[in-house]
Write an enzyme that holds these catalytic residues in place. Structure first.
Site, short mmCIF file in Angstrom:
data_model
loop_
_atom_site.label_atom_id
_atom_site.label_comp_id
_atom_site.label_asym_id
_atom_site.label_seq_id
_atom_site.Cartn_x
_atom_site.Cartn_y
_atom_site.Cartn_z
CB SER A 134 -1.15 -0.08 1.47
OG SER A 134 -1.75 1.51 1.78
CE1 TYR A 148 -0.34 5.63 -5.23
CE2 TYR A 148 -0.14 7.18 -3.07
CZ TYR A 148 0.30 5.85 -3.89
OH TYR A 148 1.31 4.54 -3.66
CE LYS A 152 -1.00 2.13 -3.36
NZ LYS A 152 -0.97 0.28 -3.71
#
Length: 282
Positions: A134, A148, A152
């Protein structure tokens, strides 16, 4: 004892470093990448201990095929390093719908489908271990990385839930959360088209730093992190989350303390929202 690993994104970054270390110590590796030919040099030194396979996280058929071929070749996979992914940068207005969609489809949807395809094999063999790469960006956020972070943070919630679903099958997970690291991640970021109205904002300042390389923070050592990933893979027990790098640790610790302080101010409000004992809301 010789172990068998499956590594995604094996052609670069952490994936390549881990693959190199595995080959050097005599383990077997199913190395998955969008460009498996980039692994020719490693395959030549590994002989029959390594198989290179094409996999694109946006293509479910390629995910299923690569996993099946890996298990057909080696019979058993002890540890999986799920590392494939990339970053997109820009204020949300600066990103095209295609950029947004591809970021989520690769990092989040692709990870979900990859894990879903993998689990029946691990259940059948009686267990296994999955290290999901991660980011500190799975628990904190920066301006300009909204999509993003969406991918994540989504990965983290997904893994936390699935780990509970499959623990009884002997399958365990660890979320690896690196901070800024000297890999090819920063050079591979997909940039949105700059909008002048954002000039002077935190997003533009971070964009300038990304493009100039002007980060004044301790950078993580990718080789050391790769070694720690292997140590976790070999450990008797494994934590659900591991921060890597001082920046990641400090940022995550500070954010968790801030969230704890905030939630503690809301207890009375939260409890007022429960039903009363006679079935009516208070």
């Amino acid at each position: 004892m010789t172990m068998t690993y499956l590594v995604t994104g094996a052609n670069s970054g952490f994936g390549r470093l881990v693959t190199q270390k595995l080959i050097a110590r005599g383990d077997r590796v199913a190395a998955l990448a969008r460009r498996p030919e980039a692994l020719d040099d490693l395959a030549n030194s590994a002989g029959d201990r390594m198989i290179r396979l094409h996999m694109d996280l946006t293509d479910k058929a390629s995910i299923d095929a690569a996993i099946k071929k890996a298990f057909d070749r080696f019979g058993r996979i002890d540890v999986v390093l799920s590392n494939a992914g990339y970053g997109t940068f820009g204020a949300i207005e600066e990103l095209t719908p295609d950029q947004i969609r591809r970021q989520i489809e690769t990092n989040l949807t692709g990870t979900v489908l990859f894990t879903r395809s993998l689990l029946p094999h691990l259940r059948s063999q009686g267990g296994g271990r999955i290290l999901q790469v991660s980011s500190e960006g799975g628990r904190i956020s920066y301006p300009g990385f909204s999509t993003y972070h969406a991918s994540k943070w989504g990965q983290e919630g997904f893994v936390e839930a699935v780990a509970q679903e499959v623990a009884s099958f002997g399958i365990d997970f660890c979320l690896i959360e690196p901070g800024p690291t000297e890999t090819n991640f920063l050079t591979g970021i997909d940039m949105g088209e700059r909008i002048e109205d954002y000039d002077g904002t935190p997003t533009a300042q971070l964009r300038d730093a990304l493009q100039s390389g002007g980060f004044d923070v301790p950078m993580g050592d990718a080789a050391k992190m790769a070694a720690e990933m292997l140590a976790l893979a070999d450990a008797e027990t494994i934590p659900l989350r591991v921060a890597m790098g001082s920046v990641a640790f400090d940022n995550i610790e500070r954010e968790l303390k801030s969230r704890l302080a905030l939630i503690q101010t809301q207890k009375d409000l939260a409890y007022r929202c429960d039903q009363t004992s006679n079935g009516h809301r208070s």
